[in-house]
Design an enzyme around this catalytic site. Structure first.
Site, short mmCIF file in Angstrom:
data_model
loop_
_atom_site.label_atom_id
_atom_site.label_comp_id
_atom_site.label_asym_id
_atom_site.label_seq_id
_atom_site.Cartn_x
_atom_site.Cartn_y
_atom_site.Cartn_z
N ASN A 209 0.86 -1.19 0.00
CA ASN A 209 0.00 0.00 0.00
C ASN A 209 0.89 1.24 0.00
O ASN A 209 2.11 1.13 0.00
CB ASN A 209 -0.95 -0.02 1.20
CG ASN A 209 -0.20 -0.16 2.49
OD1 ASN A 209 0.57 0.71 2.86
ND2 ASN A 209 -0.39 -1.29 3.17
N ASP A 278 -3.80 -6.60 4.70
CA ASP A 278 -4.80 -7.49 5.29
C ASP A 278 -4.65 -8.93 4.79
O ASP A 278 -5.01 -9.87 5.48
CB ASP A 278 -6.21 -6.97 4.96
CG ASP A 278 -6.48 -5.67 5.70
OD1 ASP A 278 -6.12 -5.60 6.89
OD2 ASP A 278 -6.99 -4.71 5.09
N LYS A 288 8.14 -16.81 -11.48
CA LYS A 288 7.23 -15.72 -11.83
C LYS A 288 5.91 -16.28 -12.37
O LYS A 288 5.91 -17.14 -13.26
CB LYS A 288 7.91 -14.84 -12.89
CG LYS A 288 7.12 -13.61 -13.21
CD LYS A 288 7.83 -12.73 -14.21
CE LYS A 288 6.89 -11.65 -14.69
NZ LYS A 288 7.40 -10.95 -15.86
N ASP A 304 -4.11 -10.08 12.70
CA ASP A 304 -4.23 -8.68 13.13
C ASP A 304 -3.37 -8.50 14.39
O ASP A 304 -3.74 -8.96 15.47
CB ASP A 304 -5.70 -8.34 13.40
CG ASP A 304 -5.90 -6.84 13.56
OD1 ASP A 304 -5.10 -6.22 14.30
OD2 ASP A 304 -6.83 -6.30 12.95
N ILE A 305 -2.24 -7.86 14.22
CA ILE A 305 -1.25 -7.74 15.30
C ILE A 305 -1.86 -7.01 16.51
O ILE A 305 -1.78 -7.46 17.65
CB ILE A 305 0.01 -6.99 14.81
CG1 ILE A 305 0.61 -7.71 13.59
CG2 ILE A 305 1.04 -6.84 15.92
CD1 ILE A 305 1.69 -6.92 12.86
N PHE A 321 -4.40 2.98 14.77
CA PHE A 321 -4.73 4.00 13.78
C PHE A 321 -5.89 3.48 12.94
O PHE A 321 -5.96 2.28 12.66
CB PHE A 321 -3.52 4.30 12.88
CG PHE A 321 -2.63 5.35 13.46
CD1 PHE A 321 -1.86 5.07 14.58
CD2 PHE A 321 -2.58 6.62 12.92
CE1 PHE A 321 -1.04 6.05 15.15
CE2 PHE A 321 -1.76 7.61 13.46
CZ PHE A 321 -1.00 7.32 14.58
N LYS A 335 -13.49 0.22 15.92
CA LYS A 335 -12.14 -0.38 16.03
C LYS A 335 -11.64 -0.36 17.47
O LYS A 335 -11.01 -1.30 17.94
CB LYS A 335 -11.19 0.40 15.12
CG LYS A 335 -10.25 -0.49 14.37
CD LYS A 335 -9.77 0.13 13.11
CE LYS A 335 -10.74 -0.16 11.97
NZ LYS A 335 -10.29 0.35 10.69
N LYS A 339 -10.89 -4.04 18.88
CA LYS A 339 -9.50 -4.43 19.11
C LYS A 339 -9.06 -4.17 20.55
O LYS A 339 -7.89 -4.32 20.87
CB LYS A 339 -8.57 -3.68 18.13
CG LYS A 339 -8.94 -3.92 16.66
CD LYS A 339 -7.83 -3.55 15.71
CE LYS A 339 -8.30 -3.68 14.27
NZ LYS A 339 -7.23 -3.75 13.30
O1 C5P Z 1 -8.66 -2.94 10.87
P1 C5P Z 1 -7.67 -1.97 10.31
O2 C5P Z 1 -6.63 -2.62 9.44
O3 C5P Z 1 -8.29 -0.78 9.65
O4 C5P Z 1 -6.93 -1.41 11.63
C1 C5P Z 1 -5.88 -0.53 11.54
C2 C5P Z 1 -5.06 -0.65 12.79
O5 C5P Z 1 -4.76 -2.01 13.08
C3 C5P Z 1 -3.72 0.02 12.63
O6 C5P Z 1 -3.35 0.51 13.91
C4 C5P Z 1 -2.81 -1.12 12.19
O7 C5P Z 1 -1.46 -0.88 12.51
C5 C5P Z 1 -3.37 -2.31 12.94
N1 C5P Z 1 -3.27 -3.58 12.23
C6 C5P Z 1 -2.44 -4.57 12.71
N2 C5P Z 1 -2.36 -5.78 12.07
C7 C5P Z 1 -3.09 -6.01 10.96
C8 C5P Z 1 -3.94 -5.01 10.45
C9 C5P Z 1 -4.01 -3.81 11.10
O8 C5P Z 1 -1.77 -4.35 13.73
N3 C5P Z 1 -2.98 -7.19 10.36
#
Ligand code: C5P
Length: 396
Positions: A209, A278, A288, A304-305, A321, A335, A339
Site C-alpha cells: 500500500n 490485510d 514468476k 491482526d497484530i 490507527f 475499532k 481491538k
Molecule cells: O482494521 P484496520 O486494518 O483498519 O486497523 C488498523 C489498525 O490495526 C492500525 O493501527 C494497524 O497498525 C493495525 N493492524 C495490525 N495488524 C493487521 C492489520 C491492522 O496491527 N494485520
C-alpha cells in the site's frame, strides 16, 4: 515543544559548512528561540556577519574585547545567558582548543566561562576527522559531557569521500528539540509499528500500500525525545532510521508480527501505526506467475497484530490507527471496541493533503470517554501532541 524561553549561543567556526548556519539560525528564530551568534575570525572568510545578524535579528559577537559589544553584553554575561551552546560548524581546530582549554578568542573563552551544556557539530576533511589527535580530543570532550552531533559521511567539498560532513540544519534542530524536551516518558518502553508491509506473490510481485511510514517515524522521534526507550518495527520505507531508536526492518505482516511479539515483554505502550496488509498469498510462487494465471491467485488473511495484543491480560497501553475513507468516526469507534484499544487515531485518507505519504495529517483522537479533533498539522507536531496525550492517559 515550546522553546521560546530558551537562550542559545550559536558558535560558527571556519569551515565551508558555515554556509548552512544561517538556515539553522532561521529555523531556531522561527520557533521563537533567543539566539546570539558568535563567530571566529576564520568563520568570516566563509560567511558574513551581516547575514547572521540579519537572520538572528541581533548583532553578531566576534571580538573578545570589543568595547561596543562588551558594553551591550560582556562575554561573561553571554556565557551566563546561554542555556545551550551549539558550535556549528565545529572545526578540528576549535575541538582541539576546547579540549585543552585554550581561550584565545571570544568563542573559546565563552566555552570556558560557561556552565551551559555544549554541543559540537563537526565539519572537516575526512582524514582530519579520522586523525588520532582529533579522535582523542573528541573522546576526552565527550567524557566531560560535551555532545557531538554528527558528522555525516559522504562527498566532501574537497572532493574526498568519508566522515566529516556537517549534519543538516534540520537534523541539528531535531537534536536541539530533543535536548530541551522534558523527559516525561523516561523509563517507559514504547513499541511502534510503521510503514507498509509487503506480501510477496512471486519473485517479482508483491501486495502493498502507499504508506510512507512518516507518521510512525515521527512518533518514534517524539517518544525518544520525551525520554522513552523506543523500538520501531518498520516495513519497507524510504526513511532514515531515527537516531537512538532501535529500528527493526521487516517486510511482511508475518515478520512484523514476529518482531512485535519479540519486543512486547516490558512494553508500556504499543502504537500500531503500520498499514499492515490485510491479505497475503496462500503460497508464494517460486517462479514468476504467468500473466494469465494471476487471476487464480489465492489469498489468506494476515494476523491482526493489534487485535492479538488487545486480547492479552498484560496488554500495554494500546494505540491503533484507523485510516478510513468514509464514516471515519463510527469506524474508528468500532475499532476501539473490537481491538480492545485504549486510544484510536482516526484519519480521513480521502483528503489529498493529509494521511498517506503526506508530511501533514488531520486526525481525531478517540478514547473510551473522549473525542479530540485536531487541525491539519505537520506529522512531527502531531506526533508530539499525540505523545503528550498518551503521557496524560498513562497518568490516570
Ligand atoms: O482494521 P484496520 O486494518 O483498519 O486497523 C488498523 C489498525 O490495526 C492500525 O493501527 C494497524 O497498525 C493495525 N493492524 C495490525 N495488524 C493487521 C492489520 C491492522 O496491527 N494485520
Amino acid at each position: 515543544m515550546n522553546f521560546c524561553t530558551k537562550n542559545i549561543v550559536i558558535g560558527v567556526t571556519g569551515s565551508i559548512a558555515a554556509y548552512k548556519t544561517p538556515e539553522l539560525v532561521r529555523l531556531l528564530k522561527a520557533k521563537g528561540v533567543n539566539v546570539k551568534v558568535v563567530m571566529t575570525q576564520d568563520a568570516k572568510q566563509f560567511i558574513t556577519e551581516l547575514t547572521l545578524q540579519a537572520v538572528s535579528g541581533s548583532p553578531v559577537h566576534s571580538q573578545l574585547l570589543d568595547p561596543t559589544t562588551e558594553a551591550s553584553m560582556s562575554h561573561i554575561t553571554l556565557a551566563k545567558w546561554a542555556d545551550l551552546i551549539v558550535i556549528a560548524p565545529a572545526t578540528a581546530n576549535v575541538i582541539a582548543k576546547l579540549n585543552v582549554g585554550i581561550a584565545d578568542d571570544l568563542l573559546s573563552t565563552l566555552y570556558l566561562a560557561s556552565a551551559a551544556p555544549t554541543a559540537l557539530v563537526p565539519a572537516m576533511n575526512q582524514q582530519m576527522w579520522r586523525h588520532i589527535a582529533t579522535q582523542q580530543n573528541v573522546q576526552q570532550l565527550a567524557q566531560r559531557g560535551v555532545v557531538f552531533w554528527g558528522p555525516d559521511e559522504g562527498l566532501q567539498a574537497c572532493g574526498d569521500d568519508g566522515p566529516g560532513r556537517m549534519i543538516e540544519p534540520s537534523q541539528i534542530m531535531e537534536k536541539i528539540t530533543s535536548h530541551f524536551a522534558p523527559k516525561l516518558l523516561q523509563g517507559k518502553k514504547i513499541v511502534i509499528t510503521a510503514g507498509p508491509t509487503r506480501e510477496r506473490l512471486d519473485p517479482v510481485r508483491y501486495i502493498s500500500n502507499f504508506s510512507s511510514g512518516k507518521m510512525g517515524y515521527a512518533l518514534a522521534q517524539s517518544a525518544r525525545d520525551l525520554g522513552a526507550q523506543v523500538v520501531l518495527i518498520s516495513g519497507p520505507t524510504q526513511l532514515k532510521p531515527p537516531g537512538n531508536v532501535k529500528t527493526i526492518a521487516v517486510e511482511s505482516a508475518s515478520e512484523m508480527h514476529r518482531a512485535v511479539f519479540e519486543h512486547l515483554p516490558d512494553c508500556d505502550v504499543f502504537i500500531g501505526c503500520a498499514a499492515v496488509a490485510d491479505f497475503r498469498a496462500k503460497e508464494i510462487a517460486t517462479q514468476k506467475i504467468k500473466k494469465g494465471m494471476l487471476t487464480d491467485l489465492k489469498l489468506e488473511k494476515n494476523i491482526d497484530i493489534l487485535q492479538e495484543i488487545g486480547k492479552r491480560q498484560d496488554k500495554p497501553f494500546l494505540v491503533g490507527f484507523a485510516a478510513e475513507s468514509e464514516n471515519l468516526i463510527e469506524n474508528a469507534k468500532a475499532k476501539l471496541l473490537q481491538k480492545n484499544l485504549d486510544m484510536v487515531v482516526a484519519n480521513d485518507i480521502s483528503e489529498d493533503d493529509s494521511g498517506f505519504n503526506s508530511d501533514f495529517n488531520c486526525v481525531s483522537v478517540i478514547t473510551a470517554t473522549k473525542q479530540m479533533d485536531f487541525e491539519l498539522m505537520p506529522k512531527r507536531d502531531l506526533s508530539e501532541a499525540l505523545m503528550q496525550l498518551i503521557y496524560q492517559q498513562l497518568q490516570k
